[in-house]
Design a protein around this motif. Structure first.
Motif, PDB file in Angstrom:
ATOM      1  N   SER A   1       0.765  -1.195   0.098  1.00  0.00           N
ATOM      2  CA  SER A   1      -0.021  -0.016  -0.051  1.00  0.00           C
ATOM      3  C   SER A   1       0.938   1.428   0.020  1.00  0.00           C
ATOM      4  O   SER A   1       0.244   2.430  -0.009  1.00  0.00           O
ATOM      5  CB  SER A   1      -0.837  -0.029   1.312  1.00  0.00           C
ATOM      6  OG  SER A   1      -0.163  -0.117   2.262  1.00  0.00           O
TER       7      SER A   1
ATOM      8  N   LEU B   1       2.450   0.256  -4.636  1.00  0.00           N
ATOM      9  CA  LEU B   1       1.553   0.520  -5.807  1.00  0.00           C
ATOM     10  C   LEU B   1       1.920   0.451  -7.075  1.00  0.00           C
ATOM     11  O   LEU B   1       1.379   0.218  -8.173  1.00  0.00           O
ATOM     12  CB  LEU B   1       0.500   1.716  -5.357  1.00  0.00           C
ATOM     13  CG  LEU B   1      -0.248   1.730  -4.095  1.00  0.00           C
ATOM     14  CD1 LEU B   1      -0.863   2.917  -3.594  1.00  0.00           C
ATOM     15  CD2 LEU B   1      -1.317   0.833  -4.150  1.00  0.00           C
TER      16      LEU B   1
ATOM     17  N   GLN C   1       1.191  -1.444 -10.587  1.00  0.00           N
ATOM     18  CA  GLN C   1       0.922  -1.069 -11.874  1.00  0.00           C
ATOM     19  C   GLN C   1       1.989  -1.605 -13.048  1.00  0.00           C
ATOM     20  O   GLN C   1       1.424  -1.674 -14.007  1.00  0.00           O
ATOM     21  CB  GLN C   1       0.854   0.299 -11.801  1.00  0.00           C
ATOM     22  CG  GLN C   1      -0.420   0.831 -11.004  1.00  0.00           C
ATOM     23  CD  GLN C   1      -0.550   2.194 -11.123  1.00  0.00           C
ATOM     24  OE1 GLN C   1      -0.180   3.182 -11.824  1.00  0.00           O
ATOM     25  NE2 GLN C   1      -1.127   3.039 -10.014  1.00  0.00           N
TER      26      GLN C   1
ATOM     27  N   GLN D   1      -8.952  -2.147  -1.294  1.00  0.00           N
ATOM     28  CA  GLN D   1      -8.016  -0.990  -1.767  1.00  0.00           C
ATOM     29  C   GLN D   1      -6.819  -1.387  -2.709  1.00  0.00           C
ATOM     30  O   GLN D   1      -6.699  -1.012  -3.927  1.00  0.00           O
ATOM     31  CB  GLN D   1      -7.480   0.176  -0.956  1.00  0.00           C
ATOM     32  CG  GLN D   1      -8.597   0.761  -0.117  1.00  0.00           C
ATOM     33  CD  GLN D   1      -8.089   1.691   1.120  1.00  0.00           C
ATOM     34  OE1 GLN D   1      -7.642   0.930   1.905  1.00  0.00           O
ATOM     35  NE2 GLN D   1      -8.089   3.046   0.918  1.00  0.00           N
TER      36      GLN D   1
ATOM     37  N   ASP E   1      -8.401  -3.170  -5.823  1.00  0.00           N
ATOM     38  CA  ASP E   1      -8.924  -2.026  -6.969  1.00  0.00           C
ATOM     39  C   ASP E   1      -7.798  -1.446  -7.371  1.00  0.00           C
ATOM     40  O   ASP E   1      -7.935  -0.944  -8.634  1.00  0.00           O
ATOM     41  CB  ASP E   1      -9.823  -1.075  -5.921  1.00  0.00           C
ATOM     42  CG  ASP E   1     -10.929  -1.573  -5.634  1.00  0.00           C
ATOM     43  OD1 ASP E   1     -11.429  -2.611  -5.894  1.00  0.00           O
ATOM     44  OD2 ASP E   1     -11.701  -0.917  -4.688  1.00  0.00           O
ATOM     45  N   ALA E   2      -6.529  -1.493  -6.627  1.00  0.00           N
ATOM     46  CA  ALA E   2      -5.237  -0.772  -7.386  1.00  0.00           C
ATOM     47  C   ALA E   2      -4.698  -1.570  -8.338  1.00  0.00           C
ATOM     48  O   ALA E   2      -3.787  -1.312  -9.058  1.00  0.00           O
ATOM     49  CB  ALA E   2      -4.338  -0.405  -6.307  1.00  0.00           C
TER      50      ALA E   2
ATOM     51  N   VAL F   1      -1.185   7.442  -7.355  1.00  0.00           N
ATOM     52  CA  VAL F   1      -2.143   7.340  -6.318  1.00  0.00           C
ATOM     53  C   VAL F   1      -1.904   8.243  -5.197  1.00  0.00           C
ATOM     54  O   VAL F   1      -0.755   8.157  -4.814  1.00  0.00           O
ATOM     55  CB  VAL F   1      -2.472   5.794  -5.876  1.00  0.00           C
ATOM     56  CG1 VAL F   1      -3.584   5.802  -4.527  1.00  0.00           C
ATOM     57  CG2 VAL F   1      -2.780   4.819  -6.919  1.00  0.00           C
TER      58      VAL F   1
ATOM     59  N   GLY G   1      -1.032   5.282  -0.942  1.00  0.00           N
ATOM     60  CA  GLY G   1      -0.458   6.020  -1.981  1.00  0.00           C
ATOM     61  C   GLY G   1       0.533   7.214  -1.538  1.00  0.00           C
ATOM     62  O   GLY G   1       1.030   7.139  -0.387  1.00  0.00           O
TER      63      GLY G   1
END
Length: 331
Positions: free
Chosen positions: A155, A160, A164, A185, A188-189, A299, A323
């Motif tokens: 996180s 994050l 990605q 979260q 969702d990321a 993020v 983020g």
């Protein structure tokens, strides 16, 4: 005058001050930037606390990341003009340059134009997290499409970013987090799966997710006793990239597992990439492509005004963010 974030002794966030300082003049190879937003990182927190490995010289400024507009260029600088929208890549030491202030000097090699679709806050938050993740995951570990990567402290902004980047190249990111509170979260990321390390058997879950094979790439900023579980979860010939030590406790090491699995455990820091001109250009190009295509999206957890920079550091150190923490600078 010009306001800048400074501190006169090491310590907690309370040592930070926003002070009036003279407007700097760019020298050979430098640019002057009127900032609009400032990105915060663990590196600044450690530097302020005297735990970064490079001792501050008092009174000390602080800061690796900023976005804003070119105010002036020094002699010998080409490719930039007054008014250009730019952001700063961490490609210098904080004992040489600092960019948390209203008008700041940065070396031209560390200044880039960013995609126009980014806000000032987003532009101030991209380079540390995405280049750190790119360097460890792509440049060093060579993660490729179809592989699974294990991402502890997922996180965080760099965690994050690693999620990605893994998805961008077609790999499968598995996020590690202490409890299940951030599970939704992280999914969702972009995480393919989430393992809550205080609630689940990490090794058993990794074996379940990989059909018993283990993972070839592990991107870890934690270290400490949890490293033993990562070694156990690693596949033969795996690479474990260590880019932090959030847990300062000694890390037990099963030498037999390292030996017979032929593991590579590699310490890594961002500056391996950003201080090498060729690798820096490759990293910036990779990240810029991802930002332009939308595969990479910064993020932002929370923003703070410049005068509340100490509160921003407190929020960062509390560890509850998902983020980037960003400080905004008024015009």
């Amino acid at each position: 005058m010009n306001r800048a974030v400074r501190f006169h002794e090491t310590g907690g966030p309370e040592v930070l001050r926003v002070e009036d300082v003279p407007v700097p003049v760019p020298a050979e190879g430098e640019v002057l930037i009127r900032t609009r937003a400032l990105g915060l990182n663990r590196a600044e927190s450690m530097f302020r606390g005297g735990e970064y490995g490079v001792d501050p010289v008092f009174p000390s400024g602080i800061g690796y990341e900023a976005s804003g507009e070119i105010e002036a260029v020094g002699p010998g600088v080409t490719g930039f003009a007054t008014g250009d929208a730019v952001s700063v890549v961490p490609a210098f030491m904080m004992t040489d340059y600092v960019v948390h202030g209203e008008l700041v000097i940065a070396p031209a090699h560390a200044v880039v134009t960013h995609p126009e679709n980014l806000s000032w806050e987003e532009a101030a938050s991209v380079w540390m997290m995405f280049i750190t993740a790119y360097g460890g995951v792509v440049d060093l570990a060579g993660l490729s499409a179809g592989e699974t990567i294990l991402i502890p402290a997922a996180s965080s902004s760099v965690g994050l970013a690693a999620i990605q980047i893994a998805r961008m190249i077609g790999a499968r990111p598995v996020a590690l987090t202490r409890t299940g509170a951030k599970r939704r979260q992280l999914l969702d990321a972009g995480a393919d799966a989430v393992i809550a390390t205080a609630e689940e058997d990490v090794v058993a879950r990794v074996r379940e997710l990989t059909d018993g094979k283990g993972v070839r790439v592990i991107f870890d900023p934690v270290g400490g006793p949890a490293l033993a579980r990562l070694v156990e979860a690693a596949a033969p010939d795996a690479t474990i990239v260590l880019y932090g030590r959030l847990d300062a406790e000694p890390a037990p090491l099963d030498v037999g597992a390292v030996l017979f699995k032929r593991l590579t455990i590699r310490g890594y820091e961002l500056f391996e990439i950003t201080l090498d001109e060729s690798r820096r250009h490759q990293a910036v190009d990779f990240v810029r492509r991802g930002l332009t295509s939308g595969d990479l999206t910064p993020v932002i957890d929370k923003t703070f005004p410049l005068d509340a920079v100490a509160d921003a550091h407190r929020h960062l150190e509390a560890g509850g963010q998902v983020g980037k923490v960003v400080v905004t600078v008024p015009r």
